[in-house]
Each structure stands twice: as structure tokens, then as C-alpha cells.
Design a protein around this motif. Structure first.
Motif, PDB file in Angstrom:
ATOM      1  N   UNK A  47       0.839  -1.198   0.000  1.00 11.39           N
ATOM      2  CA  UNK A  47       0.000   0.000   0.000  1.00 11.39           C
ATOM      3  C   UNK A  47       0.873   1.246   0.000  1.00 11.39           C
ATOM      4  N   UNK A  48       1.981   1.213   0.734  1.00  6.99           N
ATOM      5  CA  UNK A  48       2.914   2.340   0.744  1.00  6.99           C
ATOM      6  C   UNK A  48       3.492   2.580  -0.648  1.00  6.99           C
TER       7      UNK A  48
ATOM      8  N   UNK B  18      -7.631   8.957  -2.005  1.00  9.20           N
ATOM      9  CA  UNK B  18      -6.885   9.983  -1.274  1.00  9.20           C
ATOM     10  C   UNK B  18      -5.755   9.362  -0.446  1.00  9.20           C
ATOM     11  N   UNK B  19      -4.715  10.134  -0.257  1.00 10.47           N
ATOM     12  CA  UNK B  19      -3.572   9.655   0.516  1.00 10.47           C
ATOM     13  C   UNK B  19      -3.977   9.313   1.946  1.00 10.47           C
ATOM     14  N   UNK B  20      -4.925  10.055   2.510  1.00 12.93           N
ATOM     15  CA  UNK B  20      -5.372   9.777   3.876  1.00 12.93           C
ATOM     16  C   UNK B  20      -5.990   8.385   3.990  1.00 12.93           C
ATOM     17  N   UNK B  21      -6.707   7.962   2.985  1.00 12.81           N
ATOM     18  CA  UNK B  21      -7.318   6.630   2.997  1.00 12.81           C
ATOM     19  C   UNK B  21      -6.241   5.554   2.969  1.00 12.81           C
ATOM     20  N   UNK B  22      -5.254   5.735   2.111  1.00 18.94           N
ATOM     21  CA  UNK B  22      -4.178   4.746   2.023  1.00 18.94           C
ATOM     22  C   UNK B  22      -3.354   4.716   3.309  1.00 18.94           C
TER      23      UNK B  22
ATOM     24  N   UNK C  37      -5.235   2.704   5.833  1.00 12.27           N
ATOM     25  CA  UNK C  37      -5.096   1.265   5.591  1.00 12.27           C
ATOM     26  C   UNK C  37      -3.723   0.760   6.017  1.00 12.27           C
ATOM     27  N   UNK C  38      -2.693   1.563   5.814  1.00 13.05           N
ATOM     28  CA  UNK C  38      -1.345   1.188   6.249  1.00 13.05           C
ATOM     29  C   UNK C  38      -1.293   1.063   7.766  1.00 13.05           C
ATOM     30  N   UNK C  39      -1.880   2.024   8.465  1.00 12.21           N
ATOM     31  CA  UNK C  39      -1.865   1.998   9.931  1.00 12.21           C
ATOM     32  C   UNK C  39      -2.591   0.762  10.454  1.00 12.21           C
ATOM     33  N   UNK C  40      -3.735   0.449   9.877  1.00 11.88           N
ATOM     34  CA  UNK C  40      -4.473  -0.741  10.307  1.00 11.88           C
ATOM     35  C   UNK C  40      -3.635  -2.001  10.080  1.00 11.88           C
ATOM     36  N   UNK C  41      -2.997  -2.099   8.915  1.00 12.58           N
ATOM     37  CA  UNK C  41      -2.176  -3.276   8.614  1.00 12.58           C
ATOM     38  C   UNK C  41      -1.011  -3.398   9.590  1.00 12.58           C
ATOM     39  N   UNK C  42      -0.404  -2.290   9.951  1.00 13.93           N
ATOM     40  CA  UNK C  42       0.711  -2.330  10.898  1.00 13.93           C
ATOM     41  C   UNK C  42       0.231  -2.741  12.294  1.00 13.93           C
TER      42      UNK C  42
END
Length: 95
Positions: free
Chosen positions: A32-33, A46-50, A53-58
Motif C-alpha cells: 500500500x505504501x 486519497x492519501x489519507x485513505x491509504x 489502511x497502512x496503519x491498520x495493517x501495521x
């Protein structure tokens, strides 16, 4: 060894499932990054959405790593938690 035998062996060691899940969540965050950096304009998200998703995955990866390293009891309950959150994460990414 066929697939079913490997799955049976894996189910006997639930801690390995947490390790696999943690690595998968880290790979999801990494991909995703990459998408965020290189294909944001083409995707239209939007970058905020991605980043969300990155934060949730981490967070899911940290939880799975902690279960792999430290949890010896409640493995069944933690497997239920991580499987449900993974399903919710998949649904969230679809919408």
C-alpha cells in the motif's frame, strides 16, 4: 507432501499462523505504501485513505507478532480475533 497435509501440520502449531499473518500484514502495508508513492494519481484514492489502511495493517501485524512471540495461552481466542479483524480489513479495502 500435499497441501492438506501441510495445512494439517500448520493447524497443529497455531503460533506459526500468527507469524504468517504478521508477515502478510507487513507486506500489505508495504505494498500500500508503494501504491501511495507511485500510483496515487492513477488510483484516485486519497492519501489519507491509504495511510489509514497502512496503519491498520501495521497494528494487525504488531498484534500477530505479539501473539507469536508472547502468547502461550488463549491462542484460540486470539486466532478468532485476528481472523475476524482480517475479514473486516478485507471488507474495508473493498469499499
Amino acid at each position: 507432501m500435499n497441501l492438506f497435509a501441510q495445512l494439517d501440520k500448520l493447524s497443529n502449531n497455531a503460533k506459526v499462523v500468527f507469524l504468517i499473518d504478521a508477515i502478510g500484514a507487513l507486506l500489505s502495508a508495504l505494498f500500500i505504501f508503494i501504491i501511495l508513492n507511485y500510483f496515487e494519481n492513477q488510483i484516485g484514492l486519497p492519501a489519507k485513505t491509504l495511510i489509514f489502511l497502512i496503519i491498520i495493517a501495521i497494528v494487525l501485524s504488531i498484534f500477530s507478532f505479539c501473539c507469536y512471540l508472547f502468547q502461550n495461552n488463549n491462542l484460540k481466542q486470539n486466532l478468532k480475533v485476528i481472523s475476524r479483524t482480517n475479514i473486516l480489513y478485507c471488507i474495508l479495502t473493498i469499499f
